[in-house]
Enzyme design. Structure first.
Site, PDB file in Angstrom:
ATOM      1  N   LYS A 118       0.861  -1.187   0.000  1.00 58.95           N
ATOM      2  CA  LYS A 118       0.000   0.000   0.000  1.00 58.95           C
ATOM      3  C   LYS A 118       0.890   1.227   0.000  1.00 58.95           C
ATOM      4  CE  LYS A 118      -4.479   1.077   0.338  1.00 58.95           C
ATOM      5  NZ  LYS A 118      -5.655   0.326  -0.130  1.00 58.95           N
TER       6      LYS A 118
HETATM    7  P1  NAD Z   1     -13.441   7.712  -2.572  1.00 64.73           P
HETATM    8  O1  NAD Z   1     -12.460   8.772  -2.253  1.00 64.73           O
HETATM    9  O2  NAD Z   1     -13.918   7.549  -3.966  1.00 64.73           O
HETATM   10  O3  NAD Z   1     -14.736   7.879  -1.648  1.00 64.73           O
HETATM   11  C1  NAD Z   1     -14.665   7.991  -0.252  1.00 64.73           C
HETATM   12  C2  NAD Z   1     -16.045   8.416   0.225  1.00 64.73           C
HETATM   13  O4  NAD Z   1     -16.055   8.447   1.658  1.00 64.73           O
HETATM   14  C3  NAD Z   1     -16.452   9.817  -0.241  1.00 64.73           C
HETATM   15  O5  NAD Z   1     -17.816   9.825  -0.550  1.00 64.73           O
HETATM   16  C4  NAD Z   1     -16.166  10.670   0.987  1.00 64.73           C
HETATM   17  O6  NAD Z   1     -16.948  11.849   1.019  1.00 64.73           O
HETATM   18  C5  NAD Z   1     -16.565   9.697   2.088  1.00 64.73           C
HETATM   19  N1  NAD Z   1     -15.997  10.028   3.393  1.00 64.73           N
HETATM   20  C6  NAD Z   1     -14.724  10.380   3.694  1.00 64.73           C
HETATM   21  N2  NAD Z   1     -14.615  10.627   4.994  1.00 64.73           N
HETATM   22  C7  NAD Z   1     -15.831  10.433   5.539  1.00 64.73           C
HETATM   23  C8  NAD Z   1     -16.359  10.534   6.851  1.00 64.73           C
HETATM   24  N3  NAD Z   1     -15.581  10.888   7.874  1.00 64.73           N
HETATM   25  N4  NAD Z   1     -17.664  10.252   7.041  1.00 64.73           N
HETATM   26  C9  NAD Z   1     -18.452   9.878   6.012  1.00 64.73           C
HETATM   27  N5  NAD Z   1     -18.015   9.768   4.753  1.00 64.73           N
HETATM   28  C10 NAD Z   1     -16.724  10.037   4.516  1.00 64.73           C
HETATM   29  O7  NAD Z   1     -12.788   6.368  -2.009  1.00 64.73           O
HETATM   30  P2  NAD Z   1     -13.158   4.881  -2.401  1.00 64.73           P
HETATM   31  O8  NAD Z   1     -12.221   4.437  -3.468  1.00 64.73           O
HETATM   32  O9  NAD Z   1     -14.624   4.746  -2.593  1.00 64.73           O
HETATM   33  O10 NAD Z   1     -12.717   4.118  -1.073  1.00 64.73           O
HETATM   34  C11 NAD Z   1     -13.553   4.024   0.070  1.00 64.73           C
HETATM   35  C12 NAD Z   1     -13.016   2.936   0.985  1.00 64.73           C
HETATM   36  O11 NAD Z   1     -12.990   1.711   0.254  1.00 64.73           O
HETATM   37  C13 NAD Z   1     -11.600   3.146   1.495  1.00 64.73           C
HETATM   38  O12 NAD Z   1     -11.485   2.583   2.778  1.00 64.73           O
HETATM   39  C14 NAD Z   1     -10.753   2.336   0.524  1.00 64.73           C
HETATM   40  O13 NAD Z   1      -9.528   1.928   1.099  1.00 64.73           O
HETATM   41  C15 NAD Z   1     -11.682   1.165   0.298  1.00 64.73           C
HETATM   42  N6  NAD Z   1     -11.429   0.419  -0.931  1.00 64.73           N
HETATM   43  C16 NAD Z   1     -11.488   1.021  -2.149  1.00 64.73           C
HETATM   44  C17 NAD Z   1     -11.280   0.260  -3.291  1.00 64.73           C
HETATM   45  C18 NAD Z   1     -11.410   0.850  -4.666  1.00 64.73           C
HETATM   46  O14 NAD Z   1     -11.355   0.093  -5.632  1.00 64.73           O
HETATM   47  N7  NAD Z   1     -11.625   2.148  -4.806  1.00 64.73           N
HETATM   48  C19 NAD Z   1     -10.964  -1.091  -3.188  1.00 64.73           C
HETATM   49  C20 NAD Z   1     -10.921  -1.674  -1.927  1.00 64.73           C
HETATM   50  C21 NAD Z   1     -11.160  -0.910  -0.811  1.00 64.73           C
END
Ligand code: NAD
Length: 428
Positions: A118
């Protein structure tokens, strides 16, 4: 915590952060590991390699700013490192270590041939112009150049990074190598060696594993009430797929606020609204809600798809959902996990639920290496199969051993990692 003894000198034992959550999880898993592999478990409590870099960039006003960057390779026993890159002001070494370790376990749970890695930069990208963001990305990519590569470590998007950021990293790496190196990152634009289906893949995996869990606990997806925290890449896709399957998305929360409609929100209209207004509040057919009330929403299913440490001892008791799926990494603290267990809530753990993204990243990497691209139907069918098989393996192990799905997923993943390590032997 037994593994406290293994806390490295470069972390503060008093403020261990997400790495502590991971160590507690390993403590809970260790007794369930096959006796022959258990003595190898200390391997899992130490990252193989951690690179800390300074990322200096020239700002648009001519000043120079410095940012902290990291790339951690937790374990490479099963293949090259794989894991996203996060841009966030709260990024720490502890967080990147924990996220890299969860990637190790996750890649093993869905049985893709990768180790866990990561990366992250401690920056609020909203404060940077596009040109500054590009300079930051290119400098960070150059600094971690010594670790990454198609057969060494393959980054992907995470919070606040996207396909444009991946395109810049791919270009920077290619320039440094003197040749186009498509396979160095995944989550690229489709026009640049990206995979069809990658954008929705994590949300799709969340949907598929939730649907499987729902089936096992006798909950119909059609008509089910779903609350989703996080409306980004993962949360939006998951919410859309639930709505398409006839579920009612009754509450949505992102960093800007919380909205609610017991009759169901229009996910696509909400997405369009939040893109246009940079906020959920005011989306058509929605009522605003206090952020803290999100946790007590009357819902059957809760999807945590924002950040780590969201479901805590402070709010777990208020959650009314029967089923929680962790789209985010590490959204549930170990204390909250025990509270949910006592309440009989089924939790589909992150290392299984959000593995759809890395699974299609694996497909992207395979397509780039073979320079032969698949259709979206092929990709979705292969993704669904892998997610269903991984879910079944975890669910069956949980039932057979009488352990929660998280512990079962960790046992499955950790045993695969430790077996690979044992087969390879200890070098030299
Ligand atoms: P992103 O940046 O596209 O979206 C994150 C979302 O969370 C946004 O809507 C943001 O406004 C919201 N957010 C942030 N802080 C917040 C809070 N304190 N309270 C409520 N909402 C909040 O990110 P993503 O890619 O959707 O990733 C989200 C999670 O999923 C992360 O933990 C990431 O590690 C995990 N993840 C993502 C992927 C991927 O393919 N994108 C894969 C596996 C895991």
């Amino acid at each position: 915590m037994d593994n406290v003894a293994h806390i490295p000198s470069y972390l503060s034992a008093e403020h261990l952060g997400p790495w502590e959550t991971y160590l507690v999880q390993i403590d809970r898993v260790e007794p369930h590991l096959a006796p022959a592999l258990r003595p190898l478990a200390p391997l899992l409590t130490r990252p193989k390699r951690a690179l800390i870099v300074d990322v200096p960039i020239r700002l648009d006003n001519g000043e120079i700013a410095h940012f902290e960057g990291y790339r951690v390779q937790h374990n490479l026993s099963r293949g090259p490192g794989k894991g996203g890159i996060r841009y966030h002001p709260d990024v720490t070494l502890s967080e990147v270590m924990a996220l890299s370790a969860w990637m190790t376990v996750k890649n093993a749970v869905v049985n893709v041939p990768f180790g866990g890695a990561k990366g992250g930069v401690r920056v609020d990208p909203k404060t940077l112009s596009t040109a500054e963001l590009e300079r930051l990305t290119r400098r960070y990519a150059s600094e971690i150049n010594i670790l990454i590569g198609q057969d060494k470590d393959i980054p992907a998007p995470d919070i606040n990074t996207n396909e444009q950021v991946m395109a810049w990293i791919m270009d920077t790496f290619s320039m440094n190598e003197g040749k186009t190196a498509m396979g160095v990152v995944t989550g690229k634009p489709v026009g640049l060696g990206g995979s069809l289906g990658r954008k929705d893949a994590t949300g799709r995996g969340v949907f598929v594993t939730t649907a499987e869990a729902a089936r096992h606990i006798g909950l119909e997806i059609a008509g089910a009430r779903v609350a989703v925290q996080g409306f980004g890449n993962v949360g939006e896709a998951a919410a859309r797929l639930f709505a398409d399957a006839g579920a009612k998305v009754v509450a949505l929360q992102d960093a800007t606020g919380t909205i609610h409609n017991p009759a169901g929100l229009d996910v696509r209209a909400t997405k369009a609204w939040s893109l246009a207004h940079r906020a959920l509040a005011g989306a058509p057919g929605s009522e605003p809600m206090a952020d803290a009330d999100f946790w007590g929403v009357d819902a059957d299913i809760l999807i945590a798809a924002a950040m780590e440490n969201q479901i805590t001892a402070a709010n777990a008791g208020r959650i009314r959902a029967r089923l929680i799926t962790e789209g985010a990494n590490g959204p549930t603290t170990p204390e909250a996990d025990l509270i949910l267990q006592d309440k009989g809530v089924t939790v589909v753990p992150d290392v299984l639920a959000n593995a759809g993204g890395v699974t299609v990243s694996y497909f992207e990497w395979v397509q780039d290496i073979s320079a032969f691209f698949w259709t979206e139907e092929e990709i979705n069918a292969r993704l669904d199969r892998i997610m269903r098989e991984a879910f079944a393996a975890v669910w069956d192990a949980a039932r057979a051993r009488g352990i929660p799905p998280r512990t079962a997923a960790f046992v499955l993943g950790c045993e695969r990692v430790l077996l690979a390590h044992r087969l390879r032997g200890l070098y030299p």
